[in-house]
Write a protein that holds these residues in place. Structure first.
Motif, short mmCIF file in Angstrom:
data_model
loop_
_atom_site.label_atom_id
_atom_site.label_comp_id
_atom_site.label_asym_id
_atom_site.label_seq_id
_atom_site.Cartn_x
_atom_site.Cartn_y
_atom_site.Cartn_z
N THR A 21 23.30 35.18 45.54
CA THR A 21 23.90 33.70 45.29
C THR A 21 25.54 33.47 45.82
O THR A 21 26.07 34.44 45.74
N PRO A 22 25.61 32.60 46.36
CA PRO A 22 26.98 32.36 46.82
C PRO A 22 28.25 32.02 45.77
O PRO A 22 27.70 31.53 44.67
N VAL A 26 27.90 30.55 41.46
CA VAL A 26 27.80 31.32 40.11
C VAL A 26 28.19 30.51 38.84
O VAL A 26 28.89 29.82 38.90
N GLU A 27 27.35 30.54 37.87
CA GLU A 27 27.62 29.85 36.82
C GLU A 27 28.66 30.09 35.87
O GLU A 27 28.82 31.52 35.49
N VAL A 28 29.43 29.29 35.58
CA VAL A 28 30.46 29.75 34.47
C VAL A 28 30.23 28.37 33.20
O VAL A 28 30.06 27.43 33.39
N GLY A 29 30.05 28.98 32.08
CA GLY A 29 29.69 27.96 31.07
C GLY A 29 28.26 27.35 31.28
O GLY A 29 28.24 26.23 31.06
N GLY A 30 27.51 28.10 31.85
CA GLY A 30 26.10 27.19 32.06
C GLY A 30 26.11 26.57 33.40
O GLY A 30 25.03 25.82 33.62
N ILE A 229 34.97 35.18 34.15
CA ILE A 229 33.79 34.13 33.39
C ILE A 229 33.68 34.36 31.76
O ILE A 229 33.80 33.16 31.10
N ALA A 230 34.00 35.70 31.33
CA ALA A 230 33.90 35.94 29.97
C ALA A 230 35.19 35.16 29.28
O ALA A 230 35.30 34.36 28.40
N LEU A 231 36.30 35.13 29.95
CA LEU A 231 37.66 34.52 29.61
C LEU A 231 37.78 33.01 29.68
O LEU A 231 38.12 32.51 28.58
N TRP A 232 36.85 32.65 30.55
CA TRP A 232 36.90 31.06 30.68
C TRP A 232 35.94 30.61 29.48
O TRP A 232 36.28 29.53 28.74
N GLU A 233 35.00 31.22 29.52
CA GLU A 233 33.78 30.75 28.24
C GLU A 233 34.48 30.95 26.87
O GLU A 233 34.23 30.32 26.06
N ARG A 234 35.23 32.15 26.90
CA ARG A 234 35.95 32.24 25.37
C ARG A 234 36.98 31.22 25.08
O ARG A 234 37.07 30.50 24.00
N ASP A 235 37.68 30.43 26.13
CA ASP A 235 38.54 29.47 25.90
C ASP A 235 37.95 28.07 26.01
O ASP A 235 38.82 27.20 25.68
N HIS A 236 36.60 27.86 26.05
CA HIS A 236 35.87 26.87 26.17
C HIS A 236 34.80 26.75 25.34
O HIS A 236 34.13 26.02 25.46
#
Length: 238
Positions: A21-22, A26-30, A229-236
């Motif tokens: 996948t380019p 890549v998915e971040v928060g779905g 990715i985990a950091l962004w999802e934690r903050d959102h």
């Protein structure tokens, strides 16, 4: 003003997610990183977006083709994606560099307020969006600025004192300063292996580059590794 999104690279630090996948998909928060970016670009009021693709560009093409109208997009192929650094993608976008543009990396998600700042500025020439430096990270693109004047840019500022961190967001409200700097840098020996920030550093030595600091609390996140990715999802989290 158009947004130019550099999304040609492989994203090896996100392996195994980028094995097939380019990076921009890549998915971040779905949702794909690219979708986060295009939503922010549309919300900020840009006229359209030019995406520079390379690695698995067919998937990017299919992804854009499945969008339901909205922001006009163009996809441009960077044939040097596997052999040149990010400056190769800037070179692939050269046809768009004389008109107003905001150039950004394809692995960074921004609050729309940051792109509003990029779009709404009235600074002539080239500007670089930055935030004051607190603790430098391993991969940060560092900036030394004297007030609003950029002095130096690089991951290692030998002989300089870093004051800010670059968001990788470069703005021009028109004119040829960035395009001329690009031609000069890529034409040097090993120029194709430069980061596109080297163009900003070159322009800073000539016509000059303005440092534009984002508002306190404005959020952005570079997605380099799975932990980002985990950091962004934690903050959102909802």
């Amino acid at each position: 003003m158009k947004a130019i999104i550099l999304a040609a690279g492989h994203g090896s630090r996100l392996l195994p997610l980028t094995l097939t996948t380019p990076k921009c998909l890549v998915e971040v928060g779905g949702r794909a990183i690219l979708d986060h970016q295009l939503d922010a670009v549309a919300a900020a009021g840009f006229d359209g977006a030019v995406i520079i693709g390379g690695y698995r560009i067919d998937q990017i093409d299919a992804h854009l083709g499945a969008q339901d109208g909205g922001l006009p997009t163009e996809l441009v192929f960077n044939p040097f994606w596997s052999s040149a650094n990010s400056i190769g993608s800037a070179w692939a976008a050269r046809a768009y560099l004389d008109a107003p543009f905001a150039l950004m990396n394809g692995d960074t998600v921004f609050d729309p307020t940051i792109l509003h700042t990029a779009l709404g500025g009235d600074t002539a020439g080239v500007a670089l969006l930055v935030e004051p430096l607190v603790d430098a990270g391993l991969d940060d693109m560092l900036v030394e600025a004297d007030g609003t004047r950029v002095i130096a840019v690089g991951k290692h500022l030998v002989g300089h004192e870093a004051t800010d961190r670059s968001l990788g967001l470069i703005v021009s409200h028109g004119g040829g300063a960035y395009a001329e700097g690009l031609r000069a840098v890529i034409g040097e020996e090993n120029g194709i292996h430069a980061y596109h920030h080297a163009v900003v550093a070159r322009v800073a030595q000539g016509p000059g580059v303005t440092a534009v600091r984002i508002a306190t609390g404005a959020h952005w996140q570079e997605i380099d590794r799975p932990e980002d990715i985990a950091l962004w999802e934690r903050d959102h989290r909802p």
